[in-house]
Scaffold this motif. Structure first.
Motif, mmCIF file in Angstrom:
data_model
loop_
_atom_site.group_PDB
_atom_site.id
_atom_site.type_symbol
_atom_site.label_atom_id
_atom_site.label_comp_id
_atom_site.label_asym_id
_atom_site.label_seq_id
_atom_site.Cartn_x
_atom_site.Cartn_y
_atom_site.Cartn_z
ATOM 1 N N UNK A 66 0.909 -1.067 0.109
ATOM 2 C CA UNK A 66 -0.063 -0.117 -0.148
ATOM 3 C C UNK A 66 0.813 1.384 -0.037
ATOM 4 N N UNK A 67 0.373 2.398 -0.474
ATOM 5 C CA UNK A 67 1.252 3.665 -0.643
ATOM 6 C C UNK A 67 0.865 4.777 0.261
ATOM 7 N N UNK A 68 1.658 5.495 0.649
ATOM 8 C CA UNK A 68 1.555 6.473 1.390
ATOM 9 C C UNK A 68 1.574 7.774 0.343
ATOM 10 N N UNK A 69 0.892 9.138 0.763
ATOM 11 C CA UNK A 69 1.011 10.198 -0.134
ATOM 12 C C UNK A 69 1.494 11.162 0.784
ATOM 13 N N UNK A 70 2.816 11.617 0.233
ATOM 14 C CA UNK A 70 3.610 12.757 0.746
ATOM 15 C C UNK A 70 3.098 14.154 0.271
ATOM 16 N N UNK A 71 2.436 14.953 0.979
ATOM 17 C CA UNK A 71 2.040 16.369 0.311
ATOM 18 C C UNK A 71 3.277 17.112 0.363
ATOM 19 N N UNK A 72 3.165 18.208 -0.690
ATOM 20 C CA UNK A 72 4.069 19.117 -0.788
ATOM 21 C C UNK A 72 3.682 20.260 0.071
ATOM 22 N N UNK A 73 4.404 20.465 1.125
ATOM 23 C CA UNK A 73 3.972 21.475 1.993
ATOM 24 C C UNK A 73 4.776 22.816 1.797
ATOM 25 N N UNK A 74 5.576 22.842 0.751
ATOM 26 C CA UNK A 74 6.088 23.860 0.276
ATOM 27 C C UNK A 74 5.568 25.392 0.233
ATOM 28 N N UNK A 75 6.013 26.606 0.565
ATOM 29 C CA UNK A 75 5.335 27.661 0.378
ATOM 30 C C UNK A 75 3.877 27.775 0.878
ATOM 31 N N UNK A 85 -4.947 20.429 0.566
ATOM 32 C CA UNK A 85 -6.074 19.736 0.706
ATOM 33 C C UNK A 85 -6.767 18.758 -0.335
ATOM 34 N N UNK A 86 -6.741 19.623 -1.739
ATOM 35 C CA UNK A 86 -7.157 18.807 -2.643
ATOM 36 C C UNK A 86 -6.361 17.623 -3.007
ATOM 37 N N UNK A 87 -5.008 17.693 -2.963
ATOM 38 C CA UNK A 87 -4.238 16.769 -3.110
ATOM 39 C C UNK A 87 -4.529 15.545 -2.124
ATOM 40 N N UNK A 88 -4.908 15.853 -0.600
ATOM 41 C CA UNK A 88 -5.267 14.737 0.149
ATOM 42 C C UNK A 88 -6.758 14.088 -0.256
ATOM 43 N N UNK A 89 -7.411 14.649 -0.643
ATOM 44 C CA UNK A 89 -8.809 13.952 -0.997
ATOM 45 C C UNK A 89 -8.321 13.267 -2.430
ATOM 46 N N UNK A 90 -7.563 13.795 -3.307
ATOM 47 C CA UNK A 90 -7.341 12.925 -4.572
ATOM 48 C C UNK A 90 -6.807 11.442 -4.125
ATOM 49 N N UNK A 91 -5.798 11.856 -3.367
ATOM 50 C CA UNK A 91 -5.006 10.472 -2.961
ATOM 51 C C UNK A 91 -5.646 9.556 -2.127
ATOM 52 N N UNK A 121 1.689 25.223 12.943
ATOM 53 C CA UNK A 121 1.236 26.337 12.270
ATOM 54 C C UNK A 121 -0.283 26.196 11.921
ATOM 55 N N UNK A 122 -1.237 27.025 12.443
ATOM 56 C CA UNK A 122 -2.462 26.952 12.227
ATOM 57 C C UNK A 122 -2.862 26.916 10.754
ATOM 58 N N UNK A 123 -2.012 27.476 9.869
ATOM 59 C CA UNK A 123 -2.313 27.231 8.189
ATOM 60 C C UNK A 123 -2.257 25.905 7.776
ATOM 61 N N UNK A 124 -1.628 24.755 8.765
ATOM 62 C CA UNK A 124 -1.866 23.428 8.468
ATOM 63 C C UNK A 124 -3.019 22.782 8.962
ATOM 64 N N UNK A 125 -3.581 23.560 9.730
ATOM 65 C CA UNK A 125 -4.748 22.882 10.480
ATOM 66 C C UNK A 125 -5.580 21.972 9.288
ATOM 67 N N UNK A 126 -5.999 22.657 8.211
ATOM 68 C CA UNK A 126 -6.619 22.281 7.265
ATOM 69 C C UNK A 126 -6.104 20.624 6.595
ATOM 70 N N UNK A 127 -4.954 20.566 6.799
ATOM 71 C CA UNK A 127 -4.137 19.527 6.359
ATOM 72 C C UNK A 127 -4.540 18.202 7.217
ATOM 73 N N UNK A 128 -4.344 18.608 8.332
ATOM 74 C CA UNK A 128 -4.732 17.262 9.426
ATOM 75 C C UNK A 128 -6.096 17.416 9.553
#
Ligand code: ZN
Length: 344
Positions: A66-75, A85-91, A121-128
């Motif tokens: 099984x595969x993990x999805x490593x999101x690009x958190x740059x910038x 967020x879109x990349x997580x839903x697609x993965x 960082x609160x801007x990453x809350x959407x990721x979690x």
């Protein structure tokens, strides 16, 4: 390879294999006594999209993968957060089993204004939050060994390694302290009780299992993996380490950190004989009470370790049941004898 005592299936929940190595690597895992693996990421930064990454793994392999999805958190910023967020839903839709977050978060990852991004960082809350919504556990590596943050002098126990890899050292001016990073992780896990977090490398703090145990007790949504830390835990009191594994038996996943990618070939596992030894040492550590064992990663220290002889029911949880419980996509991926093993 036969395990010293254990008879059931084994899921290795922490591997790095790229498409070019998928056959040799999974054959090595099968020979080592592993039945399924969670292939997190190819160690490339920025990471490939899940679409590109999963396209490397079509067709059967000797072990279920099984595969993990490593999101690009740059910038990271408002727009970047939407993209992630879109990349997580697609993965998740494409069958990813887990979200993999690398240690650059908190250390060397900068926002669009070139300010270091903290783990909380609160801007990453959407990721979690999104990971929780789509049912992907977050396998996260924060900080690094404590010694990588300590002064670079004769008292640093990883001095030789840090001299060979100066970029592994984070003790310079302006860098966050080790415990500050662990505190950031602790706050994120507490803020997102509906998301499962898996702390890589013994909860990112293998040097202090009491602190890790306190975090596990504080957060019902927190688990840890064992990857690449037998040297660290193996020099702590053997009875206390055994008790730790028994007390938290439902919250620990076996992981090896076995790596076969263009970007990293673990020196411990370059040749087939080394691969065999790398896994054999882990099985002996967990399954026997042998004293004075060589641990799997000699470069991390010359000391020896004593096996912790875990009970069969604890081994079954750590080797397979816990990973299967928190990552259903791992078990849904087709078996080794057919179909797409890419976790789709
Ligand atoms: Zn890893």
């Amino acid at each position: 390879m036969d395990h010293p005592r254990y008879q059931g299936p084994v899921i290795d929940a922490h591997c790095h294999i790229d498409g070019a190595h998928r056959h040799v690597a999974t054959a090595a895992l099968a020979a080592a006594g592993v039945d399924s693996c969670l292939n997190l990421w190819n160690l490339e930064w920025p990471p490939p999209s899940f679409e590109r990454w999963s396209s490397e793994f079509e067709g059967p392999t000797p072990v279920r993968m099984a595969l993990g999805h490593a999101p690009d958190l740059s910038g990271i910023g408002a727009v970047a957060a939407e993209r992630v967020e879109a990349s997580i839903r697609a993965a998740a839709r494409a069958g990813a089993a887990v979200l993999k977050v690398w240690k650059n978060l908190g250390l060397t990852l900068y926002d669009e204004r070139n300010i270091r991004v903290t783990v909380d960082d609160p801007r990453l809350d959407v990721v979690w939050r999104t990971a929780g919504e789509v049912g992907l556990p977050v396998l996260i590596h924060v900080a690094d060994p404590v010694a990588f943050f300590a002064p670079l002098d004769d008292r640093n126990e990883r001095l030789a390694e840090l001299r060979a890899h100066p970029d592994w050292w984070f003790g310079g001016p302006g860098m966050p302290a080790f415990l500050e990073l662990i505190g950031q992780l602790d706050r994120v896990i507490g803020r997102h009780p509906d998301t499962i977090f898996i702390g890589a490398h013994m909860g990112c703090y293998a040097e202090d299992l009491r602190a890790v145990g306190e975090m596990l007790e504080r957060h019902a949504n927190y688990l840890i993996d064992t990857s690449a830390r037998i040297a660290e835990i193996g020099r702590q009191d053997r009875v206390e380490v055994r008790d730790f594994f028994i007390r938290h038996a439902d919250r620990i996943l076996f992981g090896s950190d076995f790596s076969r990618t263009r970007n990293l070939m673990q020196p411990e596992t370059r040749a087939p004989a080394d691969e065999h030894r790398y896994f054999a040492r882990q099985w002996r550590y967990f399954e026997t009470a042998e004293r004075g064992l060589e641990h799997p990663i000699p470069v991390q220290g010359a000391w020896r370790v004593d096996g912790i002889d875990l009970p069969d029911e604890v081994l079954a949880k750590i080797y397979a049941h816990n990973a299967a419980r928190v990552m259903p996509a791992l078990c849904a991926s087709p078996g080794p004898d057919g179909g797409n093993s890419g976790g789709a």
